[in-house]
Design an enzyme around this catalytic site. Sequence first.
Site, PDB file in Angstrom:
ATOM      1  N   ARG A  67      45.350  42.423  45.489  1.00  0.00           N
ATOM      2  CA  ARG A  67      46.493  41.894  46.255  1.00  0.00           C
ATOM      3  C   ARG A  67      47.261  40.925  45.362  1.00  0.00           C
ATOM      4  O   ARG A  67      46.880  40.681  44.230  1.00  0.00           O
ATOM      5  CB  ARG A  67      45.966  41.139  47.464  1.00  0.00           C
ATOM      6  CG  ARG A  67      44.809  40.204  47.030  1.00  0.00           C
ATOM      7  CD  ARG A  67      44.740  38.925  47.734  1.00  0.00           C
ATOM      8  NE  ARG A  67      43.489  38.238  47.508  1.00  0.00           N
ATOM      9  CZ  ARG A  67      43.338  37.193  46.704  1.00  0.00           C
ATOM     10  NH1 ARG A  67      44.351  36.724  46.012  1.00  0.00           N
ATOM     11  NH2 ARG A  67      42.159  36.597  46.576  1.00  0.00           N
TER      12      ARG A  67
ATOM     13  N   GLU B 258      25.256  35.787  41.292  1.00  0.00           N
ATOM     14  CA  GLU B 258      25.523  35.986  39.877  1.00  0.00           C
ATOM     15  C   GLU B 258      24.938  34.823  39.094  1.00  0.00           C
ATOM     16  O   GLU B 258      24.943  33.679  39.569  1.00  0.00           O
ATOM     17  CB  GLU B 258      27.034  36.029  39.605  1.00  0.00           C
ATOM     18  CG  GLU B 258      27.680  37.367  39.842  1.00  0.00           C
ATOM     19  CD  GLU B 258      29.189  37.310  39.601  1.00  0.00           C
ATOM     20  OE1 GLU B 258      29.838  38.330  39.816  1.00  0.00           O
ATOM     21  OE2 GLU B 258      29.700  36.234  39.215  1.00  0.00           O
TER      22      GLU B 258
END
Lengths: 172, 172, 501, 501
Positions: free
Chosen positions: C293, C201
């Site tokens: 999560r 990125e």
Amino acid sequence: MGTVRYHAKLPGQKAHAPVDVQPRGGGRYAVTYNGKTREVDALGLEQGTLSLLVDGQSLSAEFEQGNELLAVLLRGQVTKLDIVNDRQLRMRAASASFAAEGKQLLTAPMPGKVVKLLAKVGDEVQAGQGLVVVEAMKMENELKATRAGRVTEIHVQEGQAVENNAKLVAVE
Amino acid sequence: MGTVRYHAKLPGQKAHAPVDVQPRGGGRYAVTYNGKTREVDALGLEQGTLSLLVDGQSLSAEFEQGNELLAVLLRGQVTKLDIVNDRQLRMRAASASFAAEGKQLLTAPMPGKVVKLLAKVGDEVQAGQGLVVVEAMKMENELKATRAGRVTEIHVQEGQAVENNAKLVAVE
Amino acid sequence: MAKIRKVLVANRGEIALRVMRTCKELGISTVAVFSEADRSALFVRCADEAYCVGPAASRESYLRQDVILDVAKRSGADAIHPGYGFLSENASFVRACEKAGVTFIGPPASAMDAMGEKTRARANMIKAGVPVVPGTDALSSVDEARAFAQKVDFPVMLKAAGGGGGKGMRKVEDPKEFDSAWRSAKSEAMGAFGNDAVYIEKFLDKPHHVEIQVFGDTHGNVIHLNERECSAQRRHQKVVEETPSPILTPKMRAEMGEVAVRAARAVNYVGAGTVEFLVDSARKFYFLEMNTRLQVEHPVTEWVTGVDLVRWQIQIAEGAKLPLLQAPTPNGHSIEVRVYAEDPAQNFMPSPGRITALHTPSGPNIRDDSGVYAGYEVPRFYDPMISKLSVWAPTRAEAIERMKRALSEYMVKGITTNVRYLSAIMDNPEFRGGDYDTGFLPRQHQALLGRENEHLTELSVIAAAVYAHTQDEKRKAALPAAAASTAPSRWRSFSVAGRRT
Amino acid sequence: MAKIRKVLVANRGEIALRVMRTCKELGISTVAVFSEADRSALFVRCADEAYCVGPAASRESYLRQDVILDVAKRSGADAIHPGYGFLSENASFVRACEKAGVTFIGPPASAMDAMGEKTRARANMIKAGVPVVPGTDALSSVDEARAFAQKVDFPVMLKAAGGGGGKGMRKVEDPKEFDSAWRSAKSEAMGAFGNDAVYIEKFLDKPHHVEIQVFGDTHGNVIHLNERECSAQRRHQKVVEETPSPILTPKMRAEMGEVAVRAARAVNYVGAGTVEFLVDSARKFYFLEMNTRLQVEHPVTEWVTGVDLVRWQIQIAEGAKLPLLQAPTPNGHSIEVRVYAEDPAQNFMPSPGRITALHTPSGPNIRDDSGVYAGYEVPRFYDPMISKLSVWAPTRAEAIERMKRALSEYMVKGITTNVRYLSAIMDNPEFRGGDYDTGFLPRQHQALLGRENEHLTELSVIAAAVYAHTQDEKRKAALPAAAASTAPSRWRSFSVAGRRT
């Protein structure tokens, strides 16, 4: 009770400076250092813990004896110093040896596993060049040469588990 | 490795019951008690602490050796019991003595200060009658006779500091 | 769905303990699984049942789906809580649980598929109209990778496609470092996630890492629980987290929350999740990834919302509806710091070993989520985090002072920790100002290592001399023929009196 | 008034530490004073400065106004926080502080005069139109006292006029016990407050003890911070406190709050104070007394209001205005239990001694205000409370479960504590029902001592046998000529490995 002289050397200092400890009974001492004498009340708690009252200041001091230096934890600051009594200072002077010059021995800074060797014996390396990658606690840590020179010894293989302070690579 | 037999007696039980401990190496044991054999994995932590896995159940067990009984703290329950090996059980049997009957010796249940004596030698007392007031931790505690009888001994004076288990008053 | 009666916690350390605590409060039994290296760990001692699942290496224990499911079956556990890391974002494990008839406390495998692989998540988010950072898919060769990096220009971030938490992540500023960074990122990614795919990125200008906690239920409701500011990072791992973010306005909070909910809805999300954003210096925000999560730093959200996130996870896994249907207004301020067994002065080198003494802070509005105890040996095989310390206060300024106070009470002996470094962060003007980006910790590194206080050094010398004296006296007293020149020391009577000296 | 820079804490134990923690967060230095018996106490170690003020007996140390004021002068303290007990409700000490130019962090002497002597307080409250329990002034002779008791009929309460906290307090049900109760109440009152005046109140039917926290500033503002339910008492000392009270309606809360504020206004109250009420079975409430100081159980109020009461005390002593001008709505529920070094099965006999091991609970919304540490010897001279454990949760039911969980983590070795008894209270149906009066603990005493769990007993026998075996093996290994019949034990290698075994 007589005064007992100790000698303290802080990192960066060239020589030991005297610290005079005069026991006054009941856990009280007069301690002279840097030309100042202070009243100290000391109470031993757990192993390696003293509760100190120094001229009224309350200090919970924690001590850890390392290989060479004593670490003192006081109000969040860790101070590592060499502290010896008279006898120890004399022995130290008598057995002073000259450290081998010129050789940099890279040792494992923590227990871990060698995941990669980045140099082999005979390589010329630059200061800052990576020599070996050690994995500990799921992070890889590249250990670098602190001086330029030639790799003269390699003590480990890739995949090998190493203990703290294990010899890894020598550069001369 | 052979089985080693221990003998346990819980409060209220008349006799010792056998507990067979068979070491299986690596901190594992088969333990037989009350006709059931259980797999136990035991790891010693601090002094007086075992981490136990008993047929998969995880138990952090704390032990405190008292004068006579071993206190076991397990999931909030304190169980005091007598636990001995074969040799100790034999010695116990050999040296069994008959406790003096009929005399109630009141001892200090904690360290403190006697603030008031409520009876004197020769007094007839009733069960439940106060004999002595001991102050500890800023609370006064009235210690009472557990049986009716006559006061035969008084070992302390008002204002006196007493240690744990110090003899105070005897009633016969 | 039926009530959960027994939960197997497929994790270790503080998070295993954290989950067990809520289970206990809900009357749910707990089953620990542990590696051979964790036999003495606190979470093993606190579980109702505990079973060894293999050797120290995660791949041979905490990542062994078959062994863990076998323990679930043997112990009669009806649900598995995966914590964070390990199997928590592993869709194949979710499917295996389903097949075994055990409730997985977390999102469905489909949502994990859509979000778990970071590159696929980017594609899904672009489709859902969520802004993303310029970047690539997973790349197959170092040459292809280098080429992209040169095209968007350095600095760039290398990231593991298979997981988060800073593992397999490298910032590369200099083209010369690229190859070595590529190699180690791949190797670390493989070790941590069993998947060495890495993508790139573009690195934004002075980015803030701000994340939104989201929650979905099985009835189609999705809400957010506000943000966490996580820009204080070293080696791409979070060190300090707080909420509210000092840079967010209520308007930004609402916008980011709305986008995060949209992201979660796009993948039919259920349970606790976190949508991570980068916020650049112009306060534009970009989707970074979604962690499917519970997050390490969830306690700060719990402090300001009053919600027990683990309790919600369990109840939603049981089929309950979300107890709230919109974000609660943050109540006060919370900060968390991660206490690591590491030496900040040695490039954060891990420092495993035996904790010889431990004193944890307490008092008003302090929470210590720890996985260790005095006498415990921190194993060398796992993450060096030993505890998360969090505080609450009505305002950010008060929370900072409270954290400083709490850290001043934290005492760990036997291993090196970052406690003093954390304290220096609390004192740092850039941190106190509130506008600190992800470059904050590297930029302030030297300042954060702290300066010596000469007065304390002087007192330390005095303390050391008195200590040396007491040690000498104890040694003398222990010798049969002690040097008679010194009067009897009171130190001797202390040891006789039963103190552990 | 000027900012406070240095506070002398004229107290010991957990409350000294509690006050110091807030001082530290405010950047205020702290000075501890300690008796010879407290040299090793935690509050001494945590203070910036510490000075010994005399021998163990309170009258020769913690009650020595002259010595304490001398320490304040020597150390340059500009304020004194009295905690609770000791000098906290002593108007002459307030005047001495004023004379010495030291700020007393608490109400003015005049308010203490009006409220401190319990009998004068009753008269003042009657004048202010506050409902009071039928009772007497301080009584000069046992005959006069017995006569009143017979007139209003037993049961009656004997109470120390000079102070609170259960010291010098006796419930008398049977006329035959009257004389002995009178004697011991007077003696205890003298020991605790230096004042043996005792008075009598009629004992109400199934009374609840509900108190209102009030706060006044120097600008004439007085507010209340809601109530605390404190009916769980043993030997007239509080054991469990909670807020909100399970028996209060919002309407009662508003009424009692209004009366409490009126009571405080009647004496021009400044700082933190508590107006105690009895609430009878018809839910009528009566003024009992006002405690003109911080209360032991203040943490529950802090949990549900978000206010740091010690911070407010200090700021008000500096002349600040109250930050709130009306009672905040309670947020969630909080429960506190007092951990005592005592044996509930032996009539709560105190159990001083050395704490050989200590593990305190942690995790979400747990607060442990402790004054002890592992290795510390609980002295025999003072109150047996070693810690206050408090929890917060959104609802009372959840708070109870959280407290049970926290208590299950509390481990104290070396001395006997009431931890298991506290846990039994959390499980007791009467407590869980919420309508428990001050007779609750005595009435449920046998039930609260708990029943043996046979399964745990069996496991304890097994654990004991394994323990005995490991001890035997260690002993053998330590002998030079160990019995060779047994294979080498792993226990030996543990001690070699450096565990403290």
